[in-house]
Design an enzyme around this catalytic site. Structure first.
Site, short mmCIF file in Angstrom:
data_model
loop_
_atom_site.label_atom_id
_atom_site.label_comp_id
_atom_site.label_asym_id
_atom_site.label_seq_id
_atom_site.Cartn_x
_atom_site.Cartn_y
_atom_site.Cartn_z
N GLU A 1 -14.78 22.23 -72.56
CA GLU A 1 -13.76 21.88 -71.58
C GLU A 1 -13.60 23.07 -70.66
O GLU A 1 -13.90 24.21 -71.04
CB GLU A 1 -12.43 21.57 -72.27
CG GLU A 1 -11.56 22.81 -72.59
CD GLU A 1 -12.16 23.78 -73.61
OE1 GLU A 1 -13.00 23.34 -74.43
OE2 GLU A 1 -11.81 24.98 -73.59
N LYS B 1 -15.00 35.94 -71.59
CA LYS B 1 -15.32 34.64 -72.17
C LYS B 1 -16.73 34.55 -72.72
O LYS B 1 -16.98 33.83 -73.68
CB LYS B 1 -15.08 33.53 -71.15
CG LYS B 1 -13.58 33.31 -70.91
CD LYS B 1 -13.28 31.90 -70.46
CE LYS B 1 -11.80 31.62 -70.48
NZ LYS B 1 -11.07 32.35 -69.41
N SER C 1 -9.33 41.66 -68.35
CA SER C 1 -10.12 40.56 -68.90
C SER C 1 -11.20 40.03 -67.97
O SER C 1 -12.20 39.49 -68.42
CB SER C 1 -9.19 39.41 -69.31
OG SER C 1 -8.37 39.02 -68.23
C1 LIG Z 1 -9.71 32.42 -69.25
C2 LIG Z 1 -9.24 33.76 -68.86
C3 LIG Z 1 -8.08 34.33 -69.43
C4 LIG Z 1 -7.19 33.60 -70.39
O1 LIG Z 1 -7.77 33.26 -71.61
P1 LIG Z 1 -7.41 33.96 -72.98
O2 LIG Z 1 -8.02 33.08 -74.00
O3 LIG Z 1 -5.91 34.02 -73.10
O4 LIG Z 1 -8.00 35.32 -72.97
C5 LIG Z 1 -7.75 35.62 -69.06
N1 LIG Z 1 -8.47 36.32 -68.17
C6 LIG Z 1 -9.59 35.81 -67.60
C7 LIG Z 1 -10.34 36.64 -66.62
C8 LIG Z 1 -10.01 34.52 -67.92
O5 LIG Z 1 -11.11 34.02 -67.34
#
Ligand SMILES: *Cc1c(COP(=O)(O)O)cnc(C)c1O
Length: 398
Positions: A116, A94, A382
């Site tokens: 948000e 993010k 992610s």
């Molecule tokens: C917020 C988040 C997501 C989901 O958001 P996307 O916009 O679909 O990438 C996925 N993995 C983590 C670790 C997150 O914090």
């Protein structure tokens, strides 16, 4: 399969095929129009890019490693690489987006940031870059989420952000979005709204995808170094709003040698009411200014999504993914709470990496799909699992 390249680039109105656009109330028109007019010029400016790259390297810690997961590969008899977004500052992908948007906001002369947040990850990433640049930060968060995500609330406060509780609706992410939009309507001149995923009215989905595209840009270089070719056979990423997946796919969208796989949260199962599998179950509709697939009842009312992972329970999906699904350029799978938990424990035991629950959904693919021994599969991890420890502890199988 032939793919029409134009389908993956937005047109002037921000449409990917029939999805996207900017369905906004009159009062937001000048804000969104202003952003639309200047975002490409700012992002493509050489000085801006140099500033962004420096921040990515020295502050976020990029490039994030592309790690060959030896034992996991053995277990599934295929070649698995993990793109380690979990090692970024603040623990997820993010920050790539919030860092890009704060630099953009500064160039637009904005002095106040709103955002948000659901689980608080985007709120923390936004509060972080606001502290970094000395810009005032207000984060809207549903009251229900505030109670469940105390650690992230405290982090945001320590970083100097004001966390405003939202008491409307179900008091979760969707309601926080509505409140942030309301704020933006009232404060159009000094405020920039940092949206946390590839959702919302054009130009947000495209802008966020561009900032996250650093993920696939790095994968290209790193794969060439490790495998002697700059493309994998498969790319896999979890999909909430779709930003880490969009960034993972970005530079490969028009490369048909690469198969794209997105993984949604099935919650307790796609045949139950407790799910967040928007592509599987959603119908065409409009949410937060964008035409896309939306979880809704027969009357067109948006329904509450459910997933064990707070980062995946959005009732919509980024328009780029709606189009990738509709044109069958990408395949979308749905992984349940239980499958994601199993995958999280498995990665921890085989590789010594505790993943975020969202990322664990992507890892669930290996139980659903068989890959060939010589396939190169790049999966984006992610985020890291620190924030999910309580859930993991409650699910230890002793
Ligand atoms: C917020 C988040 C997501 C989901 O958001 P996307 O916009 O679909 O990438 C996925 N993995 C983590 C670790 C997150 O914090």
């Amino acid at each position: 399969m032939t793919v029409n390249i134009m389908d993956y680039n937005i047109n002037n109105e921000g449409f990917y095929g029939e999805f996207g656009g900017a369905y906004i109330p009159e009062i937001l028109y000048s804000n969104v129009e202003n952003l639309k007019k200047c975002y490409l010029e700012i992002i493509e400016n050489r000085e801006f890019q140099a500033e962004f790259e420096t921040l990515m390297r020295d502050y976020v810690g990029r490039p994030s490693p592309l790690y060959f997961a030896n034992r996991l590969s053995d277990k599934y008899s295929t070649k698995i690489y993990l793109k380690r977004e979990d090692l970024n500052h603040t623990g997820a992908h993010k920050i790539n987006n919030t860092a890009g948007q704060i630099l953009l906001a500064r160039r637009m002369g904005k002095t106040r940031i709103i955002a948000e947040t659901g689980a608080g990850q985007h709120g923390v990433a936004t509060a972080t870059v606001c502290a970094l640049t000395g810009i005032k930060c207000i984060v809207y968060m549903g009251h229900t989420d505030i109670l469940r995500q105390n650690l992230n609330v405290q982090k945001m406060k320590m970083l100097g952000a004001e966390v405003r509780a939202v008491h409307s609706g179900n008091k979760t992410l969707k309601d926080a979005c509505n409140e942030a939009i309301r704020d933006w309507c009232c404060n159009p001149s000094d405020t920039h709204y940092i949206i946390g995923s590839t959702v919302g009215p054009h130009p947000y989905p495209d802008m966020v995808a561009r900032f996250q595209s650093i993920i696939s840009k790095e994968i290209k270089h790193q794969l060439l170094e490790k495998e002697g070719r700059n493309y994998p056979d498969y790319l896999v990423a979890c999909v909430g709003g779709g930003s880490n997946a969009a960034g993972t796919f970005y530079h490969y969208l028009n490369d048909n040698r690469v198969k794209l796989i997105g993984v949604e949260a099935a919650g307790k199962g796609v045949d139950t009411a407790e799910t967040a599998a928007t592509i599987k179950l959603g119908k065409k509709g409009i949410i937060h200014g964008s035409r896309t697939f939306v979880m809704q009842n027969d009357d067109g009312q948006i329904t509450e999504p459910y997933s064990i992972s707070a980062g995946l329970d959005y009732p919509g999906i980024g328009p780029v993914h709606a189009n990738l699904a509709a044109t069958q350029r990408a395949d979308y799978y749905a992984v349940t709470d239980g499958e994601a938990l199993d995958a999280a424990f498995e990665l921890t035991e085989t590789e010594g990496i505790i993943p975020a629950l969202e990322s664990a959904h992507a890892l669930g693919i290996f139980k659903q799909k068989k890959f060939e021994p010589d396939n190169i599969v790049v999966l984006t991890l992610s985020g890291r699992g620190d924030k999910d420890m309580e859930t993991y502890i409650n699910n230890f199988k002793l």
